[in-house]
Design a protein around this motif. Structure first.
Motif, short mmCIF file in Angstrom:
data_model
loop_
_atom_site.label_atom_id
_atom_site.label_comp_id
_atom_site.label_asym_id
_atom_site.label_seq_id
_atom_site.Cartn_x
_atom_site.Cartn_y
_atom_site.Cartn_z
N ALA A 1 -45.23 133.51 19.86
CA ALA A 1 -45.53 134.91 19.54
C ALA A 1 -45.94 135.78 20.71
CB ALA A 1 -46.64 134.94 18.48
N PHE A 2 -46.45 135.18 21.79
CA PHE A 2 -47.04 136.02 22.83
C PHE A 2 -46.00 136.67 23.75
CE2 PHE A 2 -51.82 135.22 23.10
CZ PHE A 2 -51.90 135.05 21.73
N GLY A 3 -44.81 136.08 23.87
CA GLY A 3 -43.76 136.75 24.62
C GLY A 3 -43.36 138.04 23.93
N GLY A 4 -43.22 137.98 22.60
CA GLY A 4 -42.92 139.18 21.84
C GLY A 4 -44.04 140.20 21.90
N LEU A 5 -45.28 139.71 21.95
CA LEU A 5 -46.43 140.62 22.08
C LEU A 5 -46.35 141.40 23.38
CD1 LEU A 5 -49.30 141.58 21.24
CD2 LEU A 5 -50.20 139.57 22.43
N ILE A 6 -46.06 140.71 24.48
CA ILE A 6 -45.93 141.39 25.78
C ILE A 6 -44.78 142.39 25.74
CG2 ILE A 6 -45.49 141.05 28.24
CD1 ILE A 6 -46.73 138.23 27.92
N PRO B 1 -45.89 149.05 18.31
CA PRO B 1 -46.97 148.27 17.68
C PRO B 1 -46.56 146.79 17.66
CG PRO B 1 -46.42 150.19 16.36
CD PRO B 1 -45.35 150.08 17.40
N PRO B 2 -47.35 145.89 18.22
CA PRO B 2 -46.97 144.48 18.29
C PRO B 2 -46.77 143.85 16.91
CG PRO B 2 -48.80 144.93 19.76
CD PRO B 2 -48.63 146.15 18.91
N LEU B 3 -45.65 143.15 16.75
CA LEU B 3 -45.40 142.45 15.49
C LEU B 3 -46.51 141.47 15.18
CD1 LEU B 3 -41.57 141.62 15.54
CD2 LEU B 3 -42.78 142.95 13.81
N LEU B 4 -47.10 140.89 16.23
CA LEU B 4 -48.15 139.90 16.05
C LEU B 4 -49.34 140.47 15.28
CD1 LEU B 4 -49.20 137.04 16.75
CD2 LEU B 4 -50.09 137.99 18.88
N LEU B 5 -49.56 141.78 15.41
CA LEU B 5 -50.73 142.41 14.78
C LEU B 5 -50.37 143.15 13.51
CD1 LEU B 5 -52.46 143.78 18.01
CD2 LEU B 5 -52.76 141.57 16.88
N HIS B 6 -49.11 143.07 13.09
CA HIS B 6 -48.71 143.69 11.83
C HIS B 6 -49.16 142.83 10.66
CE1 HIS B 6 -45.23 146.52 13.26
NE2 HIS B 6 -46.39 146.77 13.85
N ARG B 7 -49.01 143.39 9.46
CA ARG B 7 -49.27 142.62 8.25
C ARG B 7 -48.11 141.69 7.93
NH1 ARG B 7 -50.76 145.94 3.18
NH2 ARG B 7 -48.77 146.96 3.64
N GLU B 8 -46.99 141.79 8.67
CA GLU B 8 -45.82 140.99 8.38
C GLU B 8 -46.10 139.50 8.57
OE1 GLU B 8 -42.14 142.15 10.16
OE2 GLU B 8 -42.78 144.23 10.33
N TRP C 1 -42.49 140.52 2.77
CA TRP C 1 -43.77 139.88 2.48
C TRP C 1 -44.76 140.21 3.58
CZ3 TRP C 1 -41.78 134.23 1.27
CH2 TRP C 1 -41.13 134.24 0.02
N HIS C 2 -46.02 140.25 3.22
CA HIS C 2 -47.06 140.44 4.22
C HIS C 2 -48.35 139.83 3.72
CE1 HIS C 2 -48.84 143.60 1.70
NE2 HIS C 2 -47.62 144.08 1.55
N LEU C 3 -49.24 139.57 4.65
CA LEU C 3 -50.54 139.02 4.30
C LEU C 3 -51.47 140.13 3.80
CD1 LEU C 3 -51.08 136.66 7.38
CD2 LEU C 3 -50.31 136.02 5.09
N PRO C 4 -52.46 139.76 3.02
CA PRO C 4 -53.43 140.80 2.59
C PRO C 4 -54.11 141.44 3.78
CG PRO C 4 -53.73 138.74 1.36
CD PRO C 4 -52.78 138.43 2.48
N SER C 5 -54.40 142.71 3.66
CA SER C 5 -55.07 143.41 4.74
C SER C 5 -56.19 144.26 4.17
CB SER C 5 -54.08 144.30 5.51
OG SER C 5 -53.55 145.28 4.64
N ALA C 6 -57.06 144.67 5.06
CA ALA C 6 -58.19 145.50 4.63
C ALA C 6 -57.70 146.92 4.36
CB ALA C 6 -59.27 145.51 5.72
#
Length: 202
Positions: free
Chosen positions: A129-134, A142-149, A195-200
């Protein structure tokens, strides 16, 4: 046989992630140098962080073929990206394939260094995941790593599957195949069905 399989998967993942970096450069209308930079950091970024944390030699400093794969892929994509751009949004799907490949590679490398299984799974996530983050940060996305995806969580599931089969059951070939397929399936289903994870909620 397992060594050749992992090496091939590593080269494959490098090329696929380089494509995702190059496609992002195409989306941002970058020049050839932008293609080369985004392709390379996407292809080697996660593995570089993994090697630094595991205190092992950074792989591409001695294995120059990874840089060649990334550069050649960037140049080829520069000239052929227009048809891909016109037909569909290939970036999430190409990224899913790279995610699955590097999840397996990162987890395997950590286990080969006698890392704790939990740490091995973490290294798999970072490699994947971190190569995509960079890439996303450099491109101003917006980094995919930090999305709700379903993204890093797909690598988490795939890494656990790999550890289960490789470390606990000692079925190395099955671990590579299933770890790759499970990561790809979970990420692919997340893309297909949103699909996505629950978020605040605020």
């Amino acid at each position: 046989m397992i060594g050749e399989m992992l090496q091939g998967l590593d080269y494959f993942g490098t090329a696929v992630f380089a494509v995702t970096g190059a496609l992002m450069a195409d989306r941002k209308r970058m020049d050839m140098m932008g293609f080369l930079i985004l392709a390379t950091v996407t292809a080697i970024g996660g593995g570089t962080i993994r090697d630094l944390l595991l205190d092992r030699p950074v792989f591409w400093l001695t294995q120059w073929e990874y840089l060649v794969i990334a550069a050649v892929t960037a140049i080829v994509t520069f000239y052929v990206s227009k048809p891909f751009h016109q037909r569909a949004n290939w970036l999430p799907w190409a990224d899913a394939v790279g995610l699955a490949a590097f999840c397996v590679i990162g987890t395997q490398i950590a286990l080969s260094m006698d890392a704790n299984p939990m740490i091995a799974v973490m290294m798999g996530i970072m490699t994947a995941a971190f190569g995509g983050l960079i890439r996303d940060v450099l491109a101003g996305e917006p980094p995919l790593l930090l999305h709700r995806e379903i993204y890093a969580s797909a690598a988490l599931v795939g890494g656990i599957v790999y550890v289960l089969f490789a470390h606990w059951l000692d079925w190395s070939i099955a671990a590579v195949i299933l770890g790759f397929l499970v990561t790809l399936a979970v990420r692919g289903l997340g893309i297909r069905y949103h699909w996505h994870l629950p978020s605040a909620d605020r």
